[in-house]
Motif scaffolding. Structure first.
Motif, short mmCIF file in Angstrom:
data_model
loop_
_atom_site.label_atom_id
_atom_site.label_comp_id
_atom_site.label_asym_id
_atom_site.label_seq_id
_atom_site.Cartn_x
_atom_site.Cartn_y
_atom_site.Cartn_z
N ALA A 263 0.82 -1.21 0.00
CA ALA A 263 0.00 0.00 0.00
C ALA A 263 0.86 1.26 0.00
CB ALA A 263 -0.94 0.00 1.21
N LEU A 264 1.91 1.28 0.82
CA LEU A 264 2.75 2.47 0.89
C LEU A 264 3.57 2.63 -0.39
CD1 LEU A 264 3.34 4.85 2.73
CD2 LEU A 264 5.29 3.57 3.65
N LEU A 265 4.02 1.54 -0.97
CA LEU A 265 4.74 1.63 -2.23
C LEU A 265 3.83 2.14 -3.34
CD1 LEU A 265 7.25 1.23 -3.93
CD2 LEU A 265 6.66 -1.21 -4.15
N ALA A 266 2.58 1.72 -3.34
CA ALA A 266 1.63 2.24 -4.33
C ALA A 266 1.39 3.72 -4.14
CB ALA A 266 0.31 1.47 -4.24
N LEU A 267 1.34 4.16 -2.89
CA LEU A 267 1.18 5.59 -2.63
C LEU A 267 2.39 6.36 -3.14
CD1 LEU A 267 -0.24 8.02 -1.42
CD2 LEU A 267 0.76 7.42 0.81
#
Length: 299
Positions: A263-267
């Motif tokens: 999720a954080l990498l996608a953000l």
């Protein structure tokens, strides 16, 4: 079965990372991973309404299902052990031993292995009938604590975050960002926001897992789903692992590769692509799941 009548406090903390500073985007993390050593992450919230329904139905315990590293079953079993109610877990695949399964057994959860075909039938209308015959005193809870009850239990997250905005020096925020495994927590946020702020769900699973349909059954609008699965559920690659390592070294935020890391990498990808204007303020939900890191030898 009344211990979930109260909710633990999740701190809201600023996330200081170079790629956010460069884009002039501010992110604060609602640290659900810090609410409890075992009943951690979004699981406590998702269980509250299910336990209330069980109580109203006169059930004495809970039966639910998940994978061999299920964060949901781990939290449920821990809750049953701590608060004294029986739990039964229906597991995907075939009998195995791993750190999560050993914990489930230690916590006293009765386990049944469904194989893969049996687990795929979990959404069939008559799936629960034989289990309710075998365990008539237990209340069935969907995979991951999902459904409307799970979503309703997640609504208080919004109030918890809003109550801490002053501590960040924020008057308001522009949206939420979180991993979506079943979409339950996302749906709960959408219900609580009632259109006030958008909710962005980074899909940790492929489209064929039915997350979009599950969310639509609970809410209409107010959210967006973004593919963050990186090729499939539990698919892990060197880029993701390197990102998790770099993030932990930079700011100390613990991540795991199935949900929060993706999720954080996608953000990061969305921020660097210019999706969010300078000055944007987002709340990232750390949904917990750190016990699942044990499924990866490197952790």
């Amino acid at each position: 079965m009344g211990p979930f009548d109260w909710l633990p406090h999740a701190p809201l903390e600023p996330l200081n990372l170079d790629w956010l500073a460069q884009a002039q985007v501010e992110v604060a993390v609602l640290r659900l991973d810090r609410i409890d050593p075992l009943i951690t992450g979004n699981k406590w919230f998702k269980l509250t309404e299910h336990l209330a329904q069980a109580r109203e139905a006169g059930a004495t315990g809970i039966i639910s299902l998940g994978g061999a590293y299920s964060n949901h079953l781990h939290a449920l079993a821990a809750a049953g052990k701590r608060f004294g109610f029986p739990t039964v877990g229906l597991l995907r695949g075939h009998r195995q031993q791993n750190p999560t399964v050993l914990d489930l057994q230690t916590f006293g959860m009765q386990l049944h292995w469904l194989g893969y075909g049996g687990y795929r039938a979990r959404n069939e209308p008559d799936f629960w009938l034989p289990w309710q015959t075998l365990y008539p005193y237990l209340h069935p809870v969907p995979e991951g604590g999902g459904g409307l009850a799970g979503a309703l239990g997640c609504r208080p997250m919004v109030d918890q975050a809003r109550a801490q905005l002053d501590g960040l020096g924020w008057r308001d925020y522009d949206g939420w960002w979180l991993a979506a495994g079943t979409g339950t927590t996302l749906a709960g946020l959408v219900l609580a926001e009632a259109g006030a702020h958008p909710v962005y769900g980074a899909l940790a699973v492929p489209d064929d897992h039915g997350v979009a349909q599950s969310v639509r059954e609970v809410v209409q609008g107010g959210y967006e789903l973004i593919d963050a699965s990186r090729g499939g559920f539990a698919k892990v690659d060197p880029v993701l692992l390197a990102f998790i390592d770099a993030t932990e070294q930079a700011c100390g935020l613990p991540l795991e590769p199935l949900y929060t890391g993706k999720a954080l990498l996608a953000l990061k990808g969305q921020v660097e692509a210019g999706r969010f204007a300078p000055g944007t303020r987002l709340i990232f939900i750390h949904t917990g799941g750190l016990q699942g890191r044990r499924g990866f030898a490197r952790n």
